[in-house]
Motif scaffolding. Structure first.
Motif, short mmCIF file in Angstrom:
data_model
loop_
_atom_site.label_atom_id
_atom_site.label_comp_id
_atom_site.label_asym_id
_atom_site.label_seq_id
_atom_site.Cartn_x
_atom_site.Cartn_y
_atom_site.Cartn_z
N UNK A 57 13.82 -23.80 2.71
CA UNK A 57 13.93 -22.94 3.88
C UNK A 57 13.28 -21.59 3.65
N UNK A 58 12.61 -21.07 4.64
CA UNK A 58 12.05 -19.72 4.56
C UNK A 58 12.49 -18.95 5.81
N UNK A 59 12.73 -17.66 5.61
CA UNK A 59 12.26 -16.76 4.57
C UNK A 59 13.29 -16.59 3.45
N UNK A 60 12.83 -15.92 2.34
CA UNK A 60 13.74 -15.52 1.27
C UNK A 60 14.17 -14.08 1.45
N UNK A 61 13.24 -13.23 1.82
CA UNK A 61 13.47 -11.80 2.06
C UNK A 61 12.69 -11.42 3.31
N UNK A 62 12.82 -10.17 3.73
CA UNK A 62 12.03 -9.69 4.87
C UNK A 62 11.78 -8.20 4.73
N UNK A 63 10.80 -7.72 5.48
CA UNK A 63 10.49 -6.29 5.54
C UNK A 63 9.75 -6.04 6.85
N UNK A 64 9.45 -4.78 7.12
CA UNK A 64 8.84 -4.38 8.38
C UNK A 64 7.59 -5.21 8.70
N UNK A 65 7.52 -5.69 9.94
CA UNK A 65 6.37 -6.49 10.36
C UNK A 65 6.00 -6.29 11.82
N UNK A 66 6.95 -5.99 12.66
CA UNK A 66 6.68 -5.86 14.09
C UNK A 66 5.58 -4.82 14.33
N UNK A 67 4.48 -5.18 15.00
CA UNK A 67 3.41 -4.21 15.22
C UNK A 67 3.84 -3.03 16.08
N UNK A 68 4.89 -3.22 16.90
CA UNK A 68 5.39 -2.10 17.69
C UNK A 68 6.09 -1.06 16.82
N UNK A 69 6.45 -1.43 15.60
CA UNK A 69 7.02 -0.47 14.63
C UNK A 69 6.20 -0.56 13.35
N UNK A 70 4.88 -0.55 13.51
CA UNK A 70 3.98 -0.83 12.41
C UNK A 70 3.75 0.32 11.46
N UNK A 71 2.82 0.11 10.54
CA UNK A 71 2.54 1.07 9.47
C UNK A 71 1.13 1.62 9.62
N UNK A 72 0.91 2.80 9.06
CA UNK A 72 -0.42 3.40 9.06
C UNK A 72 -1.34 2.69 8.07
N UNK A 73 -2.58 2.48 8.48
CA UNK A 73 -3.62 1.93 7.62
C UNK A 73 -4.91 2.68 7.91
N UNK A 74 -5.67 2.96 6.86
CA UNK A 74 -6.95 3.65 7.04
C UNK A 74 -8.10 2.74 6.65
N UNK A 75 -9.05 2.59 7.55
CA UNK A 75 -10.25 1.78 7.33
C UNK A 75 -11.43 2.53 7.94
N UNK A 76 -12.28 3.06 7.10
CA UNK A 76 -13.35 3.95 7.57
C UNK A 76 -14.54 3.24 8.16
#
Length: 423
Positions: free
Chosen positions: A313-332
């Motif tokens: 069965x999955x998942x084993x753990x979880x962490x932030x994933x929802x794009x509406x509460x997403x994370x900053x990323x920099x790509x130039x």
């Protein structure tokens, strides 16, 4: 509002992978529209019996572009708009890696986690030509120490650039450094997103981590399960190495997250009040979850037969994933999404896997194997934050939606990180 990827392409000209049949949704939570793919993992074409489909491809896209340009807070000031996009400091705060303060508001908290040791490897397909410069920009913006990054070409020569995978690479590398800033990072680039090339890169990453004295490998990609996937499981059985894989961003499960030797990382939504103060996490409704169709139940899940039967069965753990509460990323350099480049808001379980891999590295336990790490997680489930409300998975079909509950559940496993103790 929904429209096909082809219609979206006509309206906005340059969007990722016009050939995808994925639909798109509008989200207005970030001061303007965010056009986001419903899935950050495009499933491979159907497999032919016996894996004659070796050439089939994994694809992972996780970019969410605000209609109005926004940037992260600087160390000196918060942005003028109420955009609560997650920063290294806010994620460290939510997961108890630093003392909780100021509601873990990403526009306010500034305390980054310190630590990390040995090495973390990231396996992705294709090339991100400016990744070292982009990681340096990300680190400077958030007050992180200078990174130690080596880029390795698994085939021996630089792969072609692919815009969707470029953003994936930036996400993975930047967030491993964000939460394990003292760790050595190896980015191992596969020549293409085929099985052969990706698993060649996995083998190369395993050799590098073994030479570094052990550590973690993050895999933010996956594809449909197939009957002979068990033949690939031994690739994840290397002494001193723990592998982490995204569970996917559509209902159901994907490989390699379903391998019993891999830590399967699902996804959550971060809930905040109107002022940006952290309330709690609930399952991200689109996160991959459920029982494997190919892998049998491992020993560390033996107490869960009433829930998962005789399958992994999955998942084993979880962490932030929802794009509406997403994370900053920099790509130039990326120019696919409406010629967007620079700061982006990114989500998907693509983010969750490197985040949990980095936190595990920072915890410093360095398990003897993936199976050892999984046995440790399940025997120390009380050290994680149990997510007990919310749903994920299919709304129709044999299993229906999966509900979060007390203890382990399909959506978030044993829960989310709570300090470094459980990892």
């Amino acid at each position: 509002m929904r429209c096909s990827a082809a219609a979206f392409l006509l309206i906005f000209v340059a969007v990722y992978f016009a050939a995808s049949e994925r639909s798109w949704a509008e989200d207005t939570s970030l001061h303007g529209a965010i056009w986001r793919p419903e899935s950050s993992i495009r499933k491979p074409q159907p497999l032919i019996a016996g894996l004659e489909g070796h050439a089939h491809a994994f694809t992972n896209i996780a970019v969410f572009v605000p209609d109005v340009a926004i940037e992260p807070p600087t160390p000196a000031a918060a942005p003028p708009t109420a955009n609560f996009v997650e920063t290294p400091a806010s994620i460290a705060c939510i997961y108890g890696l630093v003392p909780r303060s100021d509601g873990c508001n990403p526009n306010v908290v500034r305390r980054d986690v310190i630590g990390g040791a040995k090495a973390v490897a990231i396996v992705d397909a294709y090339d991100a030509p400016a990744i070292k410069q982009d990681l340096a920009t990300f680190s400077q913006r958030f007050g992180l120490p200078p990174p130690d990054l080596d880029v390795v070409f698994a085939s021996g020569s630089r792969p072609d650039n692919d815009k969707g995978w470029e953003i994936e690479i930036c996400l993975d590398v930047e967030w491993v450094h964000a939460l394990a800033p003292a760790a050595k990072i190896y980015l191992v680039e596969a020549k293409t997103n085929s099985y052969d090339d990706l698993f060649l890169a996995v083998d190369k990453a395993s050799d590098l981590i073994a030479s570094a004295g052990g550590g973690e490998i993050s895999l933010s990609w996956g594809g449909n399960e197939f009957p002979t996937q068990l033949n690939y499981d031994p690739r994840f059985n290397r002494a001193g190495i723990v592998y982490f894989a995204s569970t996917g961003d559509v209902p159901g499960v994907s490989f390699p997250a379903t391998s019993p030797l891999v830590v399967a990382v699902g996804g959550t939504t971060i809930n905040r009040d109107a002022s940006g103060n952290f309330i709690n996490e609930t399952p991200w409704t689109s996160a991959g979850a459920g029982p494997s169709s190919a892998e049998f139940i491992p020993q560390y899940q033996s107490s869960l037969t009433a829930i998962i039967g005789n399958r992994r069965g999955v998942a084993d753990l979880a962490a932030v994933a929802d794009p509406a509460t997403g994370v900053w990323v920099y790509d130039s350099t990326n120019s696919s999404a409406r010629d967007n480049k620079g700061w982006m808001v990114v989500g998907g379980t693509s983010a969750a896997a490197p985040i949990v891999a980095a936190i595990t590295n920072n915890a410093g336990r360095f398990a003897a194997s993936g199976n050892d790490e999984l046995a440790f997680i399940y025997s120390n489930s009380n050290k994680f934050t149990d997510i007990q409300t919310g749903t994920c998975g299919p709304s129709l079909g044999t299993h229906g939606a999966y509900n979060s509950a007390l203890g382990w559940d399909f959506c978030t496993g044993v829960g989310t990180p709570n300090g470094k103790g459980g990892l």
